[in-house]
Scaffold this motif. Structure first.
Motif, PDB file in Angstrom:
ATOM      1  N   ASN A 164       1.803 -11.816   6.681  1.00 22.96           N
ATOM      2  CA  ASN A 164       1.186 -12.217   5.683  1.00 22.96           C
ATOM      3  C   ASN A 164       0.356 -10.906   4.987  1.00 22.96           C
ATOM      4  O   ASN A 164       0.300 -10.736   3.974  1.00 22.96           O
ATOM      5  N   MET A 165      -0.398 -10.358   6.254  1.00 24.15           N
ATOM      6  CA  MET A 165      -1.531  -9.118   5.488  1.00 24.15           C
ATOM      7  C   MET A 165      -0.609  -8.005   5.182  1.00 24.15           C
ATOM      8  O   MET A 165      -0.710  -7.606   3.970  1.00 24.15           O
ATOM      9  N   ILE A 166       0.394  -7.853   5.722  1.00 26.27           N
ATOM     10  CA  ILE A 166       1.265  -6.464   5.225  1.00 26.27           C
ATOM     11  C   ILE A 166       2.065  -6.824   3.864  1.00 26.27           C
ATOM     12  O   ILE A 166       2.185  -6.127   3.010  1.00 26.27           O
ATOM     13  N   LYS A 167       2.353  -8.169   3.648  1.00 28.73           N
ATOM     14  CA  LYS A 167       2.976  -8.648   2.575  1.00 28.73           C
ATOM     15  C   LYS A 167       1.897  -8.196   1.429  1.00 28.73           C
ATOM     16  O   LYS A 167       2.754  -8.169   0.215  1.00 28.73           O
ATOM     17  N   GLU A 168       0.744  -8.653   1.474  1.00 30.08           N
ATOM     18  CA  GLU A 168      -0.188  -8.518   0.519  1.00 30.08           C
ATOM     19  C   GLU A 168      -0.121  -6.975   0.053  1.00 30.08           C
ATOM     20  O   GLU A 168      -0.729  -6.899  -1.309  1.00 30.08           O
ATOM     21  N   PHE A 169       0.500  -6.181   0.648  1.00 25.82           N
ATOM     22  CA  PHE A 169       0.422  -4.664   0.200  1.00 25.82           C
ATOM     23  C   PHE A 169       1.821  -4.174  -0.365  1.00 25.82           C
ATOM     24  O   PHE A 169       2.167  -2.961  -0.419  1.00 25.82           O
ATOM     25  N   GLY A 170       2.740  -5.127  -0.688  1.00 28.09           N
ATOM     26  CA  GLY A 170       4.069  -4.845  -1.076  1.00 28.09           C
ATOM     27  C   GLY A 170       4.911  -4.506  -0.069  1.00 28.09           C
ATOM     28  O   GLY A 170       6.031  -3.818  -0.142  1.00 28.09           O
ATOM     29  N   VAL A 171       4.879  -4.544   1.120  1.00 30.15           N
ATOM     30  CA  VAL A 171       5.485  -4.363   2.432  1.00 30.15           C
ATOM     31  C   VAL A 171       6.962  -5.149   2.288  1.00 30.15           C
ATOM     32  O   VAL A 171       6.768  -6.440   2.226  1.00 30.15           O
TER      33      VAL A 171
ATOM     34  N   SER B 184       1.223   4.168   8.463  1.00 34.68           N
ATOM     35  CA  SER B 184       0.187   3.547   9.291  1.00 34.68           C
ATOM     36  C   SER B 184      -0.564   2.417   8.481  1.00 34.68           C
ATOM     37  O   SER B 184      -0.648   2.517   7.086  1.00 34.68           O
ATOM     38  N   PHE B 185      -1.192   1.414   9.017  1.00 30.20           N
ATOM     39  CA  PHE B 185      -1.656   0.289   8.122  1.00 30.20           C
ATOM     40  C   PHE B 185      -2.649   0.610   7.143  1.00 30.20           C
ATOM     41  O   PHE B 185      -2.667   0.225   5.982  1.00 30.20           O
ATOM     42  N   PRO B 186      -3.592   1.529   7.638  1.00 33.77           N
ATOM     43  CA  PRO B 186      -4.659   1.924   6.680  1.00 33.77           C
ATOM     44  C   PRO B 186      -4.306   2.562   5.304  1.00 33.77           C
ATOM     45  O   PRO B 186      -4.996   2.777   4.172  1.00 33.77           O
ATOM     46  N   TYR B 187      -2.977   2.926   5.511  1.00 36.45           N
ATOM     47  CA  TYR B 187      -2.712   3.829   4.059  1.00 36.45           C
ATOM     48  C   TYR B 187      -1.746   2.850   3.273  1.00 36.45           C
ATOM     49  O   TYR B 187      -1.018   3.513   2.343  1.00 36.45           O
ATOM     50  N   LEU B 188      -1.322   1.794   3.613  1.00 35.10           N
ATOM     51  CA  LEU B 188      -0.595   0.806   3.031  1.00 35.10           C
ATOM     52  C   LEU B 188      -0.767   0.678   1.418  1.00 35.10           C
ATOM     53  O   LEU B 188       0.063   0.672   0.540  1.00 35.10           O
ATOM     54  N   SER B 189      -2.111   0.398   1.405  1.00 37.91           N
ATOM     55  CA  SER B 189      -2.607   0.031  -0.205  1.00 37.91           C
ATOM     56  C   SER B 189      -2.380   1.580  -1.053  1.00 37.91           C
ATOM     57  O   SER B 189      -1.821   1.363  -2.104  1.00 37.91           O
ATOM     58  N   GLN B 190      -2.725   2.695  -0.314  1.00 33.69           N
ATOM     59  CA  GLN B 190      -2.637   3.784  -1.075  1.00 33.69           C
ATOM     60  C   GLN B 190      -1.061   4.144  -1.532  1.00 33.69           C
ATOM     61  O   GLN B 190      -0.847   4.600  -2.577  1.00 33.69           O
ATOM     62  N   VAL B 191      -0.150   4.200  -0.396  1.00 32.14           N
ATOM     63  CA  VAL B 191       1.154   4.418  -0.689  1.00 32.14           C
ATOM     64  C   VAL B 191       1.602   3.100  -1.442  1.00 32.14           C
ATOM     65  O   VAL B 191       2.394   3.511  -2.776  1.00 32.14           O
TER      66      VAL B 191
END
Ligand code: PEP
Length: 248
Positions: free
Chosen positions: A80-87, A42-49
């Protein structure tokens, strides 16, 4: 030769604590995995993962995106938002989004286009309900879902699209499609793409999704036109997920 791809759709599951445990568990077995592996939290865990999988071969996917790049769309998330987290991957057209959030074939096609325009690989989910299968409509339904995308982005775009055939009746139900049923649907999809472009058809990855688990993954993934799996429930247990990643 199409490389096996295994993607985990965590859906609305996990916590900060369980994410650490799950990812560390997956990483501990990755040295025995030759498949391409994608996890979709889920989105909130993208940075952690993102931090946990840095320097590993595991790739990061998101579960949804909005077709707009920014603006007054409360609760939504842009490419753009998800790409900032390496998605690099994004699930589009999952049956839960089609049925619970009214996503039509036209909107799903727009989401595929948005993903492609942003250099994200869409994991395009298609599949029929039980009623549709029993009415003999499986091929017509799947063709309509895929043709909506072809009409918008062209068949050539499928060189950057992964398809997941997910019969709705098999998702989260423990009722897996038999290898014969799944292979027949996958062959149908490949043939459909082949009517427009045989080279694209032969190179497109078509994953199976629907109660795939450690016990049945091998017999499904070894079918000629099944190129891996999109895994829900079993992707939440590192040991089971790793077992699936090693199948094929
Ligand atoms: C899914 O939701 O994409 C899925 C395949 O779920 P499950 O494996 O739990 O059936």
């Amino acid at each position: 030769m199409r490389r096996t791809i295994v993607a985990g759709n965590w859906k609305m599951n996990a916590s900060k604590e369980s994410v650490d445990e799950l990812i560390l568990g997956i990483l501990s077995g990755m040295n025995e995995v030759s498949s391409e592996v994608v996890v979709c939290p889920s989105f909130p865990y993208l940075s952690q993962v993102e931090d946990l999988i840095a320097d590993s071969q595991v790739k990061l996917g998101a579960q949804n995106l909005n077709t707009n790049s920014s603006g007054a769309f409360t609760g939504e998330v842009s490419a753009n938002m998800i790409k900032e987290f390496g998605v690099g991957h994004v699930i589009v057209g999952h049956s839960e989004r089609r049925s619970f959030y009214g996503e039509t074939n036209a909107l799903v096609a727009e989401k595929v286009k948005t993903a492609l325009d942003n250099n994200l690989t869409p994991l395009l989910c298609v599949g029929e309900s039980l009623e549709q299968r029993e009415a003999g409509e499986t091929e017509a339904v799947v063709a309509e879902q895929i043709n909506a995308v072809i009409e918008l982005v062209g068949v050539g775009a499928f060189s950057n699209i992964i398809i997941a055939y997910e019969p709705v009746w098999a998702i989260g139900t423990g009722k897996t499609a038999s290898p014969e049923q799944a292979q027949a649907a996958h062959l149908f999809i490949r043939t459909l793409l082949g009517e427009s472009n045989e080279n694209i058809a032969q190179n497109t990855h078509i994953l199976y999704g629907g109660s795939m688990n450690a016990a049945n993954a091998n017999e499904l993934i070894t079918c000629a036109d099944i190129d891996g799996g999109l895994i829900g429930g079993a992707s939440l247990k590192a040991e089971d997920f790793l077992q699936i990643c090693k199948a094929g």
